[in-house]
Every structure is written in structure tokens, then in C-alpha cells.
Design a protein around this motif. Structure first.
Motif, PDB file in Angstrom:
ATOM      1  N   HIS A   4       0.848  -1.199   0.000  1.00 44.01           N
ATOM      2  CA  HIS A   4       0.000   0.000   0.000  1.00 44.01           C
ATOM      3  C   HIS A   4       0.882   1.246   0.000  1.00 44.01           C
ATOM      4  O   HIS A   4       1.999   1.230   0.514  1.00 44.01           O
ATOM      5  N   PHE A   5       0.334   2.323  -0.523  1.00 48.64           N
ATOM      6  CA  PHE A   5       1.067   3.583  -0.582  1.00 48.64           C
ATOM      7  C   PHE A   5       0.206   4.702  -0.004  1.00 48.64           C
ATOM      8  O   PHE A   5      -1.014   4.688  -0.130  1.00 48.64           O
ATOM      9  N   ALA A   6       0.853   5.673   0.620  1.00 48.51           N
ATOM     10  CA  ALA A   6       0.174   6.860   1.137  1.00 48.51           C
ATOM     11  C   ALA A   6       1.083   8.064   0.894  1.00 48.51           C
ATOM     12  O   ALA A   6       2.303   7.935   0.793  1.00 48.51           O
ATOM     13  N   VAL A   7       0.467   9.205   0.823  1.00 52.05           N
ATOM     14  CA  VAL A   7       1.198  10.454   0.642  1.00 52.05           C
ATOM     15  C   VAL A   7       0.966  11.316   1.875  1.00 52.05           C
ATOM     16  O   VAL A   7      -0.163  11.429   2.363  1.00 52.05           O
ATOM     17  N   VAL A   8       2.027  11.894   2.387  1.00 53.93           N
ATOM     18  CA  VAL A   8       1.957  12.782   3.545  1.00 53.93           C
ATOM     19  C   VAL A   8       2.443  14.147   3.087  1.00 53.93           C
ATOM     20  O   VAL A   8       3.427  14.250   2.352  1.00 53.93           O
ATOM     21  N   ASP A   9       1.776  15.193   3.509  1.00 55.27           N
ATOM     22  CA  ASP A   9       2.181  16.549   3.132  1.00 55.27           C
ATOM     23  C   ASP A   9       1.654  17.519   4.181  1.00 55.27           C
ATOM     24  O   ASP A   9       0.896  17.144   5.076  1.00 55.27           O
TER      25      ASP A   9
END
Length: 132
Positions: A22-27
Motif C-alpha cells: 500500500h502507498f500513502a502520501v503525507v504533506d
């Protein structure tokens, strides 16, 4: 044991996170210098806590044969004045589609505090940082 790989990209505060497949983006939001391409680290912490509470309650209710319907958890944080200064308090507002009895509510409240993420947050933890 779970392992998450994170990489801060060349785009200011944009972090790419890989968890198993799984992939997630944090910003960060634009107001904090980011591009608002994903949730903040604190929002992911709230998400981890709230989802863990909901899953733990569902597992417990299923074992007991209780049909609670949908489980909703709203997470927030507040400052509380203590003898030692100010402490952060996580507030979990938990509701159920199908109303549990008073006795069930009491037990569900106890079980909510036993989810793995809550136990990690409440415990004394050591973070070992290694510069490679």
C-alpha cells in the motif's frame, strides 16, 4: 512486526510512504509551506488511533454477538492543565448506528482503550534513531 518505508521527496514536505503493498502520501497544508497533497502526520496519527479503536470494537462486538451497525469515531486533541504543566489529551467521540445498552457502553469504553495503537500512544516508548 510492521515496517513502513518513507521518503521525503524533493518537493518541500511531500513524503511518500510504503506499507506492505500500500502507498500513502503525507504533506503539509499550503499555509505551512506544503502543497496539501495528502494528510499531515498528525492527521495520520488520528486516523491510526480512530481506525484501530473502531476495528477493535467491531472485533469485540462480533465475539460477543452484538450487532452495533456502523461504528463512528471522531478524534480530536485538547490541552489540559496538570500539576506538571500542560498535557495533550486525545478525545475519542465514539458512536454506534445501533444503540448499545448501558452495560455494553461501559464495556465498549474499556475495550476502546485497549486497541494496539492506543496502548502504543499511552505507553512509555523508546524511539531508536539510526543515521545510516
Amino acid at each position: 512486526m510492521a515496517k513502513v518505508q518513507l521518503q521525503l521527496t524533493s518537493r518541500d514536505y511531500l513524503v511518500e510512504s510504503k506499507m506492505r503493498h500500500h502507498f500513502a502520501v503525507v504533506d503539509e497544508p499550503v499555509t505551512m509551506g506544503g502543497d496539501d497533497n495528502g494528510a499531515t502526520p498528525v492527521e495520520y496519527l488520528y486516523t491510526a488511533l480512530g481506525s484501530c479503536v473502531a476495528i477493535t470494537l467491531r472485533m469485540y462486538a462480533q465475539r460477543k454477538g452484538w450487532d452495533l451497525g456502523k461504528i463512528s469515531v471522531d478524534i480530536s486533541q485538547k490541552n489540559v492543565q496538570t500539576e506538571d504543566g500542560v498535557s495533550q489529551v486525545f478525545v475519542e467521540d465514539i458512536s454506534f448506528e445501533k444503540e448499545p445498552t448501558d452495560e455494553q457502553k461501559k464495556r465498549l469504553k474499556e475495550i476502546a482503550g485497549k486497541c494496539p495503537v492506543a496502548r502504543i500512544i499511552k505507553g512509555e516508548n523508546i524511539i531508536e534513531s539510526n543515521i545510516l
